[in-house]
Design an enzyme around this catalytic site. Sequence first.
Site, short mmCIF file in Angstrom:
data_model
loop_
_atom_site.label_atom_id
_atom_site.label_comp_id
_atom_site.label_asym_id
_atom_site.label_seq_id
_atom_site.Cartn_x
_atom_site.Cartn_y
_atom_site.Cartn_z
N ASN A 207 0.75 -1.10 0.07
CA ASN A 207 -0.17 0.04 0.11
C ASN A 207 0.69 1.35 -0.02
OD1 ASN A 207 -3.16 -1.11 0.68
ND2 ASN A 207 -1.68 -2.29 1.90
N GLU A 256 -2.76 0.40 -4.15
CA GLU A 256 -2.35 -0.89 -3.50
C GLU A 256 -1.88 -1.89 -4.53
OE1 GLU A 256 -5.43 -2.18 -0.90
OE2 GLU A 256 -7.13 -1.87 -2.31
#
Length: 309
Positions: A207, A256
């Site tokens: 992320n 992500e």
Amino acid sequence: MRIHHDWKGLPLDARGATVAMGNFDGVHLGHRSVIDAARAAADAPLGVITFEPHPREVFQSGAPPFRLMNAESRANRLARLGVEHLYQLPFDTVLAGLAPEDFVREVLVEGLGVRHVTVGADFCFGRKRSGTAQTLTSLGREFGFGVTIAPLIGDGQNEYSSTAIRTALTEGRSRDAERMLGHWHRIDGEVLHGDKRGRDLGYPTANMAVNGLHLPRFGIYAVLIDVLTGPERGSYTGVANLGVRPMFAGDVPNFETHIFDFKGDLYGEHVSVALVEFLRPEMKFDSLEALVAQMDQDSAKAREILAAR
């Protein structure tokens, strides 16, 4: 590449470069022509002068995010181009208030000791953008350094511009953006801890924050990943989601990336993710099972695209 965050107090071996000067947001093909002209201009180390934050962020602080690159991503790209010194000057009211002649004297001559300066034909500098490329040429003669004005270039129909690249990315046209950039559009940064839902679904992700950037079209992308730091350093392939994750009622944009066939720990490491092809928009599914089934299809499609690139 050495990065310098001021023009004052530099060591002798950081002075006397031939430099390209500009904001270089995106480091597109037009920017590269300016850097290549600087490389050819003088027998001296190659440097780039740029500004952080971007002047537009200072003068238009309430405007929507527009940057194609954060400072880390820009530095990574310039290093790939063989730049030896990056002078990332702090853009503040002091620097913004310098008259063109004062900027040349204090920053370029007394601070950096430049041998030669190359700028694009549309370059402006100094208080209220009152200095032009022609102004710089005259001041270069006065202060004893050379100046090259690099012509604007394009594809035969339009000049390469950050604006055109932003439009392509907004529309999900990653390959069109790549043609203007001369490289894949990348999002670079530190891998942060997230909510770890992907791991529970069998798709762990790296992320990254995207605040302050112009965001490409929200959705799923086939991506190339360079892990830049840590024991897992290397190049990988994967699939990424850019957006607010409507399945989980998100509202803050997030990026992500799931790296194929990867088992390592990347928290705190720095990665660079290239958007190769837009696969589909974000969707909200009726169940987690339906989401995972779609992720399986996305991964298969991404593998196919990346294997054929």
